[in-house]
Design a protein around this motif. Structure first.
Motif, PDB file in Angstrom:
ATOM      1  N   ASP A  52       1.927   6.226  12.821  1.00  0.00           N
ATOM      2  CA  ASP A  52       1.072   5.520  11.875  1.00  0.00           C
ATOM      3  C   ASP A  52       1.769   5.373  10.522  1.00  0.00           C
ATOM      4  O   ASP A  52       1.782   4.298   9.928  1.00  0.00           O
ATOM      5  CB  ASP A  52      -0.234   6.316  11.722  1.00  0.00           C
ATOM      6  N   SER A  53       2.390   6.455  10.049  1.00  0.00           N
ATOM      7  CA  SER A  53       3.056   6.445   8.746  1.00  0.00           C
ATOM      8  C   SER A  53       4.222   5.484   8.715  1.00  0.00           C
ATOM      9  O   SER A  53       4.420   4.772   7.726  1.00  0.00           O
ATOM     10  CB  SER A  53       3.565   7.841   8.402  1.00  0.00           C
ATOM     11  N   GLU A  54       5.001   5.495   9.782  1.00  0.00           N
ATOM     12  CA  GLU A  54       6.174   4.615   9.794  1.00  0.00           C
ATOM     13  C   GLU A  54       5.773   3.151   9.753  1.00  0.00           C
ATOM     14  O   GLU A  54       6.380   2.344   9.050  1.00  0.00           O
ATOM     15  CB  GLU A  54       7.103   4.982  10.956  1.00  0.00           C
ATOM     16  N   LYS A  55       4.698   2.829  10.449  1.00  0.00           N
ATOM     17  CA  LYS A  55       4.178   1.451  10.407  1.00  0.00           C
ATOM     18  C   LYS A  55       3.762   1.102   8.979  1.00  0.00           C
ATOM     19  O   LYS A  55       4.102   0.042   8.459  1.00  0.00           O
ATOM     20  CB  LYS A  55       2.933   1.356  11.303  1.00  0.00           C
ATOM     21  N   LEU A  56       3.014   2.006   8.362  1.00  0.00           N
ATOM     22  CA  LEU A  56       2.520   1.779   7.004  1.00  0.00           C
ATOM     23  C   LEU A  56       3.675   1.658   6.013  1.00  0.00           C
ATOM     24  O   LEU A  56       3.668   0.762   5.165  1.00  0.00           O
ATOM     25  CB  LEU A  56       1.576   2.917   6.578  1.00  0.00           C
ATOM     26  N   LEU A  57       4.660   2.534   6.121  1.00  0.00           N
ATOM     27  CA  LEU A  57       5.797   2.509   5.196  1.00  0.00           C
ATOM     28  C   LEU A  57       6.605   1.222   5.356  1.00  0.00           C
ATOM     29  O   LEU A  57       7.054   0.634   4.365  1.00  0.00           O
ATOM     30  CB  LEU A  57       6.673   3.748   5.384  1.00  0.00           C
ATOM     31  N   ASN A  58       6.762   0.764   6.589  1.00  0.00           N
ATOM     32  CA  ASN A  58       7.484  -0.499   6.819  1.00  0.00           C
ATOM     33  C   ASN A  58       6.743  -1.661   6.187  1.00  0.00           C
ATOM     34  O   ASN A  58       7.335  -2.513   5.517  1.00  0.00           O
ATOM     35  CB  ASN A  58       7.632  -0.778   8.319  1.00  0.00           C
ATOM     36  N   ASP A  59       5.436  -1.681   6.398  1.00  0.00           N
ATOM     37  CA  ASP A  59       4.627  -2.750   5.843  1.00  0.00           C
ATOM     38  C   ASP A  59       4.654  -2.719   4.320  1.00  0.00           C
ATOM     39  O   ASP A  59       4.758  -3.759   3.670  1.00  0.00           O
ATOM     40  CB  ASP A  59       3.194  -2.630   6.344  1.00  0.00           C
ATOM     41  N   LEU A  64       5.869  -4.977  -0.884  1.00  0.00           N
ATOM     42  CA  LEU A  64       6.300  -4.770  -2.275  1.00  0.00           C
ATOM     43  C   LEU A  64       7.567  -5.555  -2.596  1.00  0.00           C
ATOM     44  O   LEU A  64       7.972  -5.661  -3.731  1.00  0.00           O
ATOM     45  CB  LEU A  64       6.549  -3.285  -2.553  1.00  0.00           C
ATOM     46  N   ASP A  65       8.201  -6.074  -1.579  1.00  0.00           N
ATOM     47  CA  ASP A  65       9.470  -6.755  -1.790  1.00  0.00           C
ATOM     48  C   ASP A  65       9.323  -8.222  -2.156  1.00  0.00           C
ATOM     49  O   ASP A  65      10.189  -8.821  -2.759  1.00  0.00           O
ATOM     50  CB  ASP A  65      10.307  -6.645  -0.499  1.00  0.00           C
ATOM     51  N   THR A  66       8.215  -8.811  -1.763  1.00  0.00           N
ATOM     52  CA  THR A  66       8.045 -10.252  -1.967  1.00  0.00           C
ATOM     53  C   THR A  66       7.447 -10.548  -3.339  1.00  0.00           C
ATOM     54  O   THR A  66       6.815  -9.696  -3.945  1.00  0.00           O
ATOM     55  CB  THR A  66       7.138 -10.852  -0.884  1.00  0.00           C
ATOM     56  N   LYS A  67       7.594 -11.773  -3.767  1.00  0.00           N
ATOM     57  CA  LYS A  67       7.013 -12.192  -5.051  1.00  0.00           C
ATOM     58  C   LYS A  67       5.501 -12.245  -4.896  1.00  0.00           C
ATOM     59  O   LYS A  67       4.989 -12.502  -3.829  1.00  0.00           O
ATOM     60  CB  LYS A  67       7.535 -13.579  -5.438  1.00  0.00           C
ATOM     61  N   GLY A  68       4.786 -12.019  -5.996  1.00  0.00           N
ATOM     62  CA  GLY A  68       3.327 -12.090  -5.917  1.00  0.00           C
ATOM     63  C   GLY A  68       2.780 -11.027  -4.994  1.00  0.00           C
ATOM     64  O   GLY A  68       2.063 -11.320  -4.047  1.00  0.00           O
ATOM     65  N   THR A  69       3.113  -9.778  -5.270  1.00  0.00           N
ATOM     66  CA  THR A  69       2.656  -8.647  -4.462  1.00  0.00           C
ATOM     67  C   THR A  69       1.141  -8.586  -4.365  1.00  0.00           C
ATOM     68  O   THR A  69       0.445  -8.673  -5.368  1.00  0.00           O
ATOM     69  CB  THR A  69       3.162  -7.337  -5.104  1.00  0.00           C
ATOM     70  N   ASP A  70       0.657  -8.428  -3.149  1.00  0.00           N
ATOM     71  CA  ASP A  70      -0.775  -8.281  -2.919  1.00  0.00           C
ATOM     72  C   ASP A  70      -1.121  -6.797  -3.119  1.00  0.00           C
ATOM     73  O   ASP A  70      -1.027  -5.997  -2.188  1.00  0.00           O
ATOM     74  CB  ASP A  70      -1.097  -8.746  -1.494  1.00  0.00           C
ATOM     75  N   PHE A  71      -1.512  -6.443  -4.335  1.00  0.00           N
ATOM     76  CA  PHE A  71      -1.769  -5.035  -4.647  1.00  0.00           C
ATOM     77  C   PHE A  71      -2.947  -4.454  -3.885  1.00  0.00           C
ATOM     78  O   PHE A  71      -2.991  -3.253  -3.631  1.00  0.00           O
ATOM     79  CB  PHE A  71      -1.951  -4.836  -6.162  1.00  0.00           C
ATOM     80  N   VAL A  74      -1.468  -3.396  -0.665  1.00  0.00           N
ATOM     81  CA  VAL A  74      -0.639  -2.207  -0.896  1.00  0.00           C
ATOM     82  C   VAL A  74      -1.549  -0.986  -1.031  1.00  0.00           C
ATOM     83  O   VAL A  74      -1.340   0.037  -0.385  1.00  0.00           O
ATOM     84  CB  VAL A  74       0.225  -2.370  -2.173  1.00  0.00           C
ATOM     85  N   ASP A  75      -2.587  -1.122  -1.853  1.00  0.00           N
ATOM     86  CA  ASP A  75      -3.511  -0.014  -2.076  1.00  0.00           C
ATOM     87  C   ASP A  75      -4.190   0.420  -0.785  1.00  0.00           C
ATOM     88  O   ASP A  75      -4.357   1.613  -0.529  1.00  0.00           O
ATOM     89  CB  ASP A  75      -4.560  -0.419  -3.119  1.00  0.00           C
ATOM     90  N   ALA A  76      -4.571  -0.554   0.036  1.00  0.00           N
ATOM     91  CA  ALA A  76      -5.235  -0.237   1.308  1.00  0.00           C
ATOM     92  C   ALA A  76      -4.320   0.600   2.198  1.00  0.00           C
ATOM     93  O   ALA A  76      -4.753   1.566   2.830  1.00  0.00           O
ATOM     94  CB  ALA A  76      -5.661  -1.508   2.020  1.00  0.00           C
ATOM     95  N   HIS A  77      -3.055   0.229   2.249  1.00  0.00           N
ATOM     96  CA  HIS A  77      -2.084   0.965   3.076  1.00  0.00           C
ATOM     97  C   HIS A  77      -1.864   2.372   2.527  1.00  0.00           C
ATOM     98  O   HIS A  77      -1.810   3.337   3.286  1.00  0.00           O
ATOM     99  CB  HIS A  77      -0.733   0.247   3.109  1.00  0.00           C
ATOM    100  N   ASN A 108       1.437  -2.143 -11.489  1.00  0.00           N
ATOM    101  CA  ASN A 108       2.756  -1.861 -12.043  1.00  0.00           C
ATOM    102  C   ASN A 108       3.799  -1.854 -10.930  1.00  0.00           C
ATOM    103  O   ASN A 108       3.998  -0.845 -10.251  1.00  0.00           O
ATOM    104  CB  ASN A 108       2.718  -0.501 -12.767  1.00  0.00           C
ATOM    105  N   ILE A 109       4.466  -2.977 -10.742  1.00  0.00           N
ATOM    106  CA  ILE A 109       5.372  -3.147  -9.609  1.00  0.00           C
ATOM    107  C   ILE A 109       6.567  -2.187  -9.656  1.00  0.00           C
ATOM    108  O   ILE A 109       6.958  -1.623  -8.627  1.00  0.00           O
ATOM    109  CB  ILE A 109       5.811  -4.642  -9.461  1.00  0.00           C
ATOM    110  N   GLU A 110       7.116  -1.982 -10.848  1.00  0.00           N
ATOM    111  CA  GLU A 110       8.276  -1.090 -10.991  1.00  0.00           C
ATOM    112  C   GLU A 110       7.922   0.318 -10.521  1.00  0.00           C
ATOM    113  O   GLU A 110       8.634   0.939  -9.734  1.00  0.00           O
ATOM    114  CB  GLU A 110       8.700  -0.980 -12.467  1.00  0.00           C
TER     115      GLU A 110
END
Lengths: 154, 151
Positions: A52-59, A64-71, A74-77, A108-110
């Motif tokens: 489960d963790s590896e799937k979440l970390l990959n996602d 987080l890598d793409t422009k216009g991050t869907d926070f 991210v928060d849900a994961h 805060n993306i950074e």
């Protein structure tokens, strides 16, 4: 090495995992659930956690890598990962997730990227530690011994 | 580590008591696979028969199905609060809205200790609110109430 020595080694190792904050009481709850009808319960739950963790970390890495991050995503994961790590007693992973969620809230993306690295690192440390622990357990059982019951004396 | 108030319950406990000495059948709902496995084992250790569901709609489907003879009667529902789609709170409301299911005790679990959330659930008819991560002592408390254990 004889069984008694291996068991003592296991106890010392477990104690260090608690002292160093890798694990908390919840891990003991898991161990207490292991019995003759479910002799591999802890390993099974931990394996589910890895998957489960590896799937979440990959996602998370992709999101987080793409422009216009869907926070929100991210928060849900991170919320999921925080939940799972808390349920198995993976204290340091859980704490890293808590910090991560705070930065998600701030968009805060950074800091989020930094937190992701932190979570991944804690996850790797934990995985290594647990693999050592489970290897010790296999050796004890193979030598005809049983895994000691940890007391909550610390 | 564990916090002080891990479980909150409403005052009426008479609806909990099962009619006979059979094993209670608990429907456990959680979108997290690790939590599902954990709650299932905790319930089985407390002599419960367990059915798990990964979301509200599936849980409702199963619950309604038991009235049509598919699966045995559900004596209690335990559900996570934070689930995508239908939340545990929404599931609670749906169960309490239907005359067929409103007597089934519903317990809510959450990793977050938010008093307004807890009160909202209790007001909507939840029997108990339990903080995650779940421990054996939490589940024993629940099942004892369900089977009307003394002390």
């Amino acid at each position: 090495m004889e069984v008694g020595q291996m068991q003592r080694q296991w106890v010392d190792y477990m104690r260090s995992l608690f002292m160093e904050g890798f694990l908390d009481d919840q891990f003991l709850q898991l161990q207490q659930l292991q019995d003759e009808s479910n002799p591999d319960f802890v390993v099974e739950v931990v394996s589910l956690f890895y998957e489960d963790s590896e799937k979440l970390l990959n996602d998370l890495t992709k999101t987080l890598d793409t422009k216009g991050t869907d926070f929100k995503r991210v928060d849900a994961h991170v919320h999921q990962l925080k939940g799972s790590s808390s349920s198995i007693g993976a204290q340091r992973v859980k704490n890293a997730c808590i910090a991560f969620r705070n930065f998600c809230e701030e968009h805060n993306i950074e800091e989020c990227l930094r937190c992701l690295q932190q979570v991944k690192q804690e996850y790797c440390f934990l995985k290594n530690k647990l693999e050592t622990l489970f290897r010790l357990e296999q050796q004890i059982v193979a030598a005809g011994g049983s895994i000691p019951m940890m007391e909550l004396s610390f | 580590m564990g916090s002080g108030c891990a479980a909150h319950s409403s005052s009426s406990s008479s609806k909990w008591v099962m009619e006979n000495g059979d094993e209670p059948h608990v429907l456990a709902v959680d979108d997290n696979i690790i939590d599902r496995k954990l709650v299932e084992k905790l319930l089985k250790n407390s002599s419960c028969k367990v059915t798990t569901a990964e979301n509200g709609p599936r849980a409702l489907e199963f619950l309604y199905g038991t009235f049509n003879g598919t699966g045995s009667k559900v004596n209690m529902v335990i559900t996570d609060y934070c689930m995508p789609g239908m939340t545990g709170y929404e599931l609670l409301k749906k169960i309490k809205e239907s005359s067929a299911t409103k007597e089934v005790p519903v317990v809510i679990m959450s990793s977050e200790n938010i008093p307004t959330r807890i009160n909202k659930c209790l007001e909507e008819g939840a029997q108990m609110f339990i903080l995650k991560p779940l421990k054996q002592s939490d589940v024993k408390k629940l099942t004892c109430q369900l089977m009307n254990c003394k002390g």
